[in-house]
Design an enzyme around this catalytic site. Structure first.
Site, PDB file in Angstrom:
ATOM      1  N   ASN A 561      44.405  13.649 -15.873  1.00 45.91           N
ATOM      2  CA  ASN A 561      42.977  13.663 -15.397  1.00 45.91           C
ATOM      3  C   ASN A 561      43.176  14.821 -14.490  1.00 45.91           C
ATOM      4  O   ASN A 561      42.609  16.363 -14.748  1.00 45.91           O
ATOM      5  CB  ASN A 561      42.693  12.951 -14.247  1.00 45.91           C
ATOM      6  CG  ASN A 561      41.610  12.228 -15.580  1.00 45.91           C
ATOM      7  OD1 ASN A 561      41.384  13.152 -16.456  1.00 45.91           O
ATOM      8  ND2 ASN A 561      41.175  10.458 -15.002  1.00 45.91           N
ATOM      9  N   ASP A 570      37.987  12.061 -20.361  1.00 48.59           N
ATOM     10  CA  ASP A 570      37.232  11.043 -21.009  1.00 48.59           C
ATOM     11  C   ASP A 570      36.802  11.210 -22.040  1.00 48.59           C
ATOM     12  O   ASP A 570      36.946  10.434 -22.575  1.00 48.59           O
ATOM     13  CB  ASP A 570      35.928  11.145 -20.022  1.00 48.59           C
ATOM     14  CG  ASP A 570      35.031  10.893 -19.041  1.00 48.59           C
ATOM     15  OD1 ASP A 570      35.966  10.268 -17.607  1.00 48.59           O
ATOM     16  OD2 ASP A 570      34.215  11.501 -18.695  1.00 48.59           O
ATOM     17  N   GLU A 597      41.443   3.175 -17.716  1.00 51.69           N
ATOM     18  CA  GLU A 597      42.295   3.796 -18.565  1.00 51.69           C
ATOM     19  C   GLU A 597      43.046   2.519 -19.039  1.00 51.69           C
ATOM     20  O   GLU A 597      43.658   2.064 -20.074  1.00 51.69           O
ATOM     21  CB  GLU A 597      43.836   4.151 -18.495  1.00 51.69           C
ATOM     22  CG  GLU A 597      44.198   3.884 -17.262  1.00 51.69           C
ATOM     23  CD  GLU A 597      44.370   3.626 -16.260  1.00 51.69           C
ATOM     24  OE1 GLU A 597      45.515   4.088 -15.558  1.00 51.69           O
ATOM     25  OE2 GLU A 597      42.918   4.639 -15.291  1.00 51.69           O
TER      26      GLU A 597
END
Length: 684
Positions: A561, A570, A597
């Site tokens: 991320n 995402d 996650e």
């Protein structure tokens, strides 16, 4: 004022007396006829009416008995069916899913049978299974009357126990039966409650007498069902003694010093006694009235016979009566001017004839004026109504339109008269309209009924029609009155409301689906997963089958991320979710996003070896995605770590232990270098 034919001047005092001429020959005969016929017919009438009243009581009692027998036979049969259900008998040792099935079965029985108010079962450990009812705090089923009654007479069925609901205090009638579990012990009671008001309606058969009513007693003489709830459970020993001495069900009984005619029958299936009472004075009053009427009628007949005899003796007294009748008819018909004058004899009949004639003229004039005034009032009301008021004959042909009809239908009153009612109704509604007219004629069904109407220009609109019949003096219908209202606006409003309700229901269903679905991946969310795991673990405990769980986590997802940005993160999670859907193919398996996650897979009826094989396929499929991960110290591409746990041989107590083991396995996989799968066995 013009003089009538009865208005000549006559002496006010008669020179002879009709009473003296007739009475001497008829008085004795009339007296004898009245006395003999009065005694004879009064005696016949008395015994006839008493016999009729007893028949009415017997008929009502049989109807109540039959209704109660049919009602409770159905309830008893339902109780027996539930008693044969193994899950109902062994509910104390079953899990939540089995108990829910029992509640669902109770709901099915309740929905299928309108006689059932509550259907439930209580057990000696305090367990209570009931649908659509909130139990009060500290509720103990073993302390309730229905439980104790069933246990007291086991294995028989306790039928018709009246008691008050612990929460609402409403009167209920309970039928219950003790349950013997698989160990051969009586550990619970299944019961069906019926509404006291509903059962009271069974005994409230249509009565011919106002004081007629029925009630039910048990074998001990205690009141089971009574129209007055205050008498429930009261003992009537005197009534029980009267029943034992009754002849073929008929007997008399005193209530508060009032004598009643009564009849009883027994309901074999319940052991109850159904009693029907009628106040004897109510039966005697019409008998006395009829007796007096008969005496009066016989007296009149006797007097008339005496007068006939007198007329035969003196025919000169009959002609004045004939002339009186002829002149009264002429007056009513308006033919006074053409009637020849008749000179009446100077006696009572002559004077009476003149006076009646003058009264008839005055009454006729007053009646004509009254009818004219009434006609104007009714016509004003008819024409001022905003609704169309149409009068038609029984064939449906219109005789009169009101002023509202032209605006509503587009036809003038001249055009409408002579048309048929069906000319104004849409052809598709003709059959229903004809059926409603038949119901009006046969059952006096007045509506309201709704139809689609047709205007003169062909446009359709909605109307509401109320009907009534105009009857002649004999009570026979000869005209129909139809009150017609335009309800187009109301129907449009109803349709708009219906569309709004449908839209609200769609939005509610969408919100409910969203509450159980992860918005990012489209997979079931944590809440949905918890419910599914409870159900699968409960099934595992019942059947003993193996249940496996895989928990997986994206390696170094925070670095991913930070490096690629949250939109890319995402998208990575969405691709992994789609991969899981493609690899986990069985319909019985369950995939969910556990959080962040992390993903989880529930594998029903799957051993550890099967779970390991599936985990390997999942890891391989994720690797094939070849999602670049420049910041990972494991691989150049996105990888996952997996933990596996399997529940077998009833070692684990609940699903949370299985999740904890899989999570520990996943943690070990991360500690051992990631991009691998580790198994966490259950504790020995």
């Amino acid at each position: 004022m013009k003089k009538g034919i009865f208005s000549r001047n006559y002496p006010s005092s008669p020179r002879s007396s009709v009473k003296r001429e007739i009475f001497q020959s008829s008085a004795l005969l009339a007296l004898i006829v009245v006395a003999v016929f009065s005694v004879f017919l009064s005696t016949i009438l008395y015994y006839s009416e008493i016999s009729k009243a007893q028949a009415v009581i017997n008929r009502t009692n049989r109807a109540v008995t039959f209704s109660l027998k049919a009602y409770f036979t159905e309830i008893i049969n339902t109780i027996k069916v539930l008693d044969e259900n193994k899950e109902v008998r062994d509910a104390m040792s079953l899990g939540n899913e089995a108990r829910q099935r029992i509640r669902d079965e109770y709901r099915s029985f309740s929905n299928a049978n309108s006689h059932i108010t509550y259907l439930y079962s209580g057990y000696k450990n305090g367990l209570m299974l009931i649908n659509d009812y909130t139990l009060p705090a500290g509720f103990d089923p073993t302390s309730r009357p229905w439980y104790q009654a069933a246990m007291a007479i086991k294995p028989e069925t306790s039928i018709g126990l009246p008691y008050r609901d612990i929460s609402t205090q409403e009167w209920l009638v309970s039928t219950s039966r003790a349950l013997k579990n698989s160990a051969g012990e009586y550990g619970g009671v299944v019961s069906i409650d019926c509404s006291f008001e509903q059962i009271s309606q069974l005994i409230a058969q249509p009565e011919e007498y106002k004081t007629e009513y029925s009630f039910v007693m048990d074998r001990s003489g205690n009141m089971v069902i009574h129209p007055d709830p205050a008498l429930m459970g009261k003992s009537l020993q005197k009534m029980a003694e009267s029943i034992r001495s009754a002849n073929q069900g008929d007997f008399t009984y005193q209530v508060n010093n009032v004598t009643h005619l009564a009849h009883y029958n027994r309901v074999a299936s319940t052991g109850w006694t159904v009693v029907t009472l009628v106040d004897k004075s109510e039966i005697l009053r019409p008998i006395i009235t009829k007796m007096l009427l008969l005496v009066g009628l016989i007296g009149v007949m006797a007097v008339l016979l005496g007068f006939v005899q007198g007329v035969l003796l003196s025919r000169r007294l009959s002609q004045p009566l004939v002339e009186l009748g002829r002149k009264i008819k002429a007056t009513i018909a308006g033919e006074v001017e053409g009637v020849a004058a008749y000179v009446y004899p100077n006696n009572e009949i002559g004077i009476m004839a003149r006076e009646i004639g003058q009264l008839a003229e005055k009454a006729l004039i007053a009646k004509t004026q009254e009818l004219q005034a009434s006609e104007e009032i009714y016509k004003s009301i008819l024409m001022a109504s905003p609704d169309d008021i149409t009068i038609a004959d029984l064939a449906g042909r219109i005789i009169m339109f009101s002023d509202a009809a032209p605006e509503m239908f587009g036809y003038s009153p001249e055009e409408g008269v002579g048309m048929l009612i069906m000319d104004f109704i849409h052809p598709e509604d003709h059959a229903r309209a004809r059926a409603n007219i038949v119901k009006l004629l046969q059952d006096n069904h007045t509506g309201p009924n709704e139809y689609r109407a047709i205007r003169k220009d062909g446009r359709c609109f909605d109307i509401e029609v109320k009907n009534a019949l105009i009857r002649d003096r004999q009570g026979n219908p000869y005209r129909m009155v139809l009150i017609i209202r335009d309800i187009t606006s109301r129907k449009q409003t109803e349709q708009q409301i219906q569309l709004l309700v449908q839209q609200l229901e769609l939005e509610r269903d969408l919100a409910q689906r969203n509450s159980l679905t992860d918005s990012l991946t489209g997979l079931p969310n944590r809440r949905f997963f918890d419910n599914a795991l409870r159900a699968e673990f409960s099934r595992h405990q019942r059947s003993g089958s193996q249940l496996s769980l895989i928990m997986l986590d994206v390696d170094h997802f925070k670095k991913y991320n930070d490096h690629y940005g949250h939109p890319a993160g995402d998208d990575c999670l969405r691709q992994i979710a789609q991969t899981l859907k493609a690899v986990v193919e069985r319909e019985s398996d369950f995939i969910a996003r556990y959080g962040g996650e992390e993903f989880v897979v529930i594998l029903a009826d799957t051993s550890l070896q099967g779970a390991l094989a599936l985990a390997a396929r999942i890891s391989k499929a994720v690797s094939k995605l070849a999602l670049a991960h420049a910041r990972s110290d494991v691989s150049d591409f996105v990888t996952i770590s997996l933990g596996i746990a399997t529940a077998a041989d009833h070692v684990l107590n609940d699903g949370s232990q299985l999740v904890s083991l899989a999570d520990q396995g996943m943690y070990q996989a991360k500690m051992k270098g990631r991009n691998r799968c580790e198994v966490m066995p259950p504790p020995s």
